[in-house]
Design an enzyme around this catalytic site. Structure first.
Site, PDB file in Angstrom:
ATOM      1  N   ASP A   1     -17.394   4.306 -18.552  1.00  0.00           N
ATOM      2  CA  ASP A   1     -16.872   3.105 -17.914  1.00  0.00           C
ATOM      3  C   ASP A   1     -15.562   2.685 -18.583  1.00  0.00           C
ATOM      4  O   ASP A   1     -15.514   2.459 -19.791  1.00  0.00           O
ATOM      5  CB  ASP A   1     -17.900   1.967 -18.025  1.00  0.00           C
ATOM      6  CG  ASP A   1     -17.628   0.844 -17.041  1.00  0.00           C
ATOM      7  OD1 ASP A   1     -16.466   0.663 -16.657  1.00  0.00           O
ATOM      8  OD2 ASP A   1     -18.578   0.161 -16.654  1.00  0.00           O
TER       9      ASP A   1
ATOM     10  N   CYS B   1     -14.769  -1.859 -11.267  1.00  0.00           N
ATOM     11  CA  CYS B   1     -16.057  -1.164 -11.368  1.00  0.00           C
ATOM     12  C   CYS B   1     -16.826  -1.051 -10.055  1.00  0.00           C
ATOM     13  O   CYS B   1     -17.131   0.057  -9.591  1.00  0.00           O
ATOM     14  CB  CYS B   1     -16.947  -1.868 -12.394  1.00  0.00           C
ATOM     15  SG  CYS B   1     -16.317  -1.873 -14.080  1.00  0.00           S
TER      16      CYS B   1
ATOM     17  N   ASP C   1     -15.021   5.597 -14.177  1.00  0.00           N
ATOM     18  CA  ASP C   1     -14.934   4.844 -12.919  1.00  0.00           C
ATOM     19  C   ASP C   1     -13.572   4.207 -12.710  1.00  0.00           C
ATOM     20  O   ASP C   1     -13.240   3.771 -11.609  1.00  0.00           O
ATOM     21  CB  ASP C   1     -16.051   3.805 -12.821  1.00  0.00           C
ATOM     22  CG  ASP C   1     -15.996   2.750 -13.919  1.00  0.00           C
ATOM     23  OD1 ASP C   1     -15.248   2.942 -14.903  1.00  0.00           O
ATOM     24  OD2 ASP C   1     -16.719   1.743 -13.819  1.00  0.00           O
ATOM     25  N   HIS C   2     -12.760   4.142 -13.748  1.00  0.00           N
ATOM     26  CA  HIS C   2     -11.375   3.654 -13.712  1.00  0.00           C
ATOM     27  C   HIS C   2     -10.885   3.653 -15.148  1.00  0.00           C
ATOM     28  O   HIS C   2     -11.628   4.004 -16.073  1.00  0.00           O
ATOM     29  CB  HIS C   2     -11.266   2.252 -13.098  1.00  0.00           C
ATOM     30  CG  HIS C   2     -12.168   1.244 -13.745  1.00  0.00           C
ATOM     31  ND1 HIS C   2     -11.933   0.710 -14.994  1.00  0.00           N
ATOM     32  CD2 HIS C   2     -13.337   0.694 -13.338  1.00  0.00           C
ATOM     33  CE1 HIS C   2     -12.906  -0.113 -15.319  1.00  0.00           C
ATOM     34  NE2 HIS C   2     -13.785  -0.140 -14.322  1.00  0.00           N
TER      35      HIS C   2
END
Length: 540
Positions: free
Chosen positions: A11, A51, A325-326
């Site tokens: 994450d 997210c 996720d980023h």
């Protein structure tokens, strides 16, 4: 040989903080080891740099405008098919160990009479995953309805007690007199978390992932092992908390011209609290080393995980995918948090190890093909032998790229951002419906469509750091026009026709009207030409 998938997601991990993607300020030998066995996808972009919507695109294989979950805690509407739905149809178990940021459509389930505790309701509530562990890394005192009870129970079982063990141990440090110092305050980021590294969430999730794999029999499975770090709070356990210092950081990427921008959106964004904080050198110097420490710990845990897979022979029958996720702006462009479409936020690391012999020729290679997060669902579906579903899944299978086969690949990548909950929207006086951004990137030129304002444009060939907005430059007008046309074409595509396949539509066109329906026929000769027979009652 059986087939399984281990899909690992970190994450808020930047693509450029891994050695295998060119980082020189941090050593990540274990993920580099995975990259040597697989393919590194060098230009991978998420469908939203935040997210919730990013993950919903990962889990559905669909763009944000298609699935509708545009922001964190915006429910994924009931009826959206997920990876788990697709895999269960072909007999593959789809399980979760970690984070999803899923918010269920409780109103939709109630309207349809679906009980949340039923089999269907439980799967719909968990984004299609069978939950082994759901851990979203949320403060469970302030948000008691959130998942995290498993980790709290684990901490208590190991003597780390309290009203909120997640908060008090994993995300707090101790002062000189034993007082709790919260990890939510950036000034404390250099301190060690109270929890020992072996009992941190990163280590615990790794152990739970290993336990899941050990328990599997002959049924094919996909395990989504989803870590909550290096996402904030930026607090690492010892020895990772002080493994790096300000001298280890890469140079910050920003210019005075960016701060002096006259673009209304960017001016409003730079004025927000998180950006003001991360624009200060002392903040980045305190936080970024902890962020690096969290990444280093994750890499070490990847070493433990990969050792297990190799020792048990699972590397021979398991596709391994690693991504995030980023990213994290971390002070670049005078920005904090994620948000927006600079590469530090919207571009992610993606490594795919395919155990099949067909992938031998591409091992250890890097490709610049434009890849999107939505490409993983069709990749997994094809890997397990499922039929393609392009009327539902908008991504493209990566298998041709993994096997070195020529393919007609996409010409541009798309990412979307709904900033209706952000302070910048309020400062601009926009209606929430108009707070929309869309990125169109062709591999060199990146355009950001800003609803209601001028676009932004970057040339990543001559300006890889994205420091200069070229949109006002008349010499770039043709690029703006071309990317605007690409955006318009993409927006006009079918995004919601998911109940009928393209082949079925072709068949309907060939058959014309349904049987028994006759439109525009003048006489029996016209009827005969259609090769149809009238019902008996109409034959007179």
């Amino acid at each position: 040989m059986g087939k399984n998938v281990l899909w690992i997601m970190a994450d808020q991990l930047r693509w450029d903080y891994l050695g295998c993607f060119g980082a020189r300020h941090i050593d990540t030998p274990h993920l580099d080891r995975l990259a040597a066995k697989g393919v590194r996808f060098n230009k991978t972009y998420v469908q939203s740099p935040i997210c919730g919507p990013s993950r919903m695109s990962f889990y559905t294989g669909r763009y944000v405008r298609s699935h509708g979950s545009t922001w964190n805690n915006v429910a994924l509407k009931i009826g959206e098919m997920t990876l788990g739905d697709h895999l269960r149809e072909i007999g593959v178990k789809c399980s979760l160990v970690g984070k999803t940021h899923m918010t269920p459509d409780k109103e939709g389930m109630a309207r349809l009479g679906i009980e949340p505790d039923s089999t269907i309701g439980a799967l719909a509530s968990e984004c299609g995953f069978e939950v082994i562990v759901r851990d979203d890394g949320t403060n469970h005192t302030d948000y008691p309805h959130r998942h995290g009870e498993d980790y709290d129970a684990y901490l208590r079982a190991h003597g780390f007690d309290g009203d909120n063990p997640w908060e008090e141990w994993a995300n707090s440090a101790e002062g000189e007199n034993g007082e709790l110092l919260t990890g939510w305050l950036l000034k404390n980021s250099h301190l060690p978390a109270r929890v020992p590294a072996e009992h941190s969430e990163t280590a615990w999730l790794t152990t739970r992932g290993i336990e899941f794999i050990q328990a599997q029999g002959d049924q094919p499975w996909l395990c989504h092992l989803s870590y909550i770090k290096p996402h904030w709070p930026y607090l690492a356990p010892a020895p990772y908390n002080d493994m790096y210092g300000p001298g280890d950081l890469p140079p910050v990427v920003r210019s005075n011209a960016e701060r002096e921008t006259d673009h209304p959106l960017m001016k409003a964004w730079l004025d927000t609290r998180v950006c003001q904080s991360f624009s200060r050198d002392e903040v980045r110097d305190r936080v970024a080393p902890a962020y690096m420490g969290l990444i280093k710990q994750l890499d070490d845990e990847m070493g433990r995980l990969f050792d297990f897979l190799e020792s048990t022979g699972r590397m021979e029958d398991t596709m391994i995918v690693f991504c995030s996720d980023h990213g994290d702006n971390m002070g670049d462009h005078w920005l904090g948090e994620k948000d927006l479409f600079y590469d530090c936020s919207a571009r992610i690391p993606l490594i795919v190890y395919d155990p099949r012999p067909e992938a031998e020729a591409t091992r250890g290679t890097l490709t610049d093909a434009l890849v999107e997060g939505i490409d993983l669902v069709p990749t997994f579906l094809q890997y397990f032998g499922g039929e393609a579903k392009p009327h539902i899944i908008e991504g493209r299978s990566l298998q041709p790229l993994l096997h070195g086969k020529p393919t007609d690949w996409r010409a541009f990548a798309v990412s979307e951002y709904d900033y209706s909950t952000r302070q910048a929207r309020l400062d601009l006086g926009l209606d929430q419906a108009d707070a929309r951004l869309t990125m169109i990137f062709d591999g060199r030129w990146k355009m950001v469509h800003v609803e209601g304002f001028a676009p932004l444009l970057y040339d990543l060939e001559t300006d890889p750091d994205e420091l200069s907005d070229r949109a006002p430059d008349p010499a770039c007008a043709a690029h703006l026009q071309r990317l605007n046309a690409a955006h318009f074409h993409w927006a006009r595509q079918h995004h919601a026709r998911t109940t009928v396949t393209g082949a079925q539509m072709d068949l309907r066109a060939k058959r014309q009207e349904p049987h028994g329906i006759y439109i525009g026929l003048w006489d029996e000769a016209d009827l005969a030409a259609t090769n149809k027979i009238l019902p008996d009652k109409a034959s007179g």
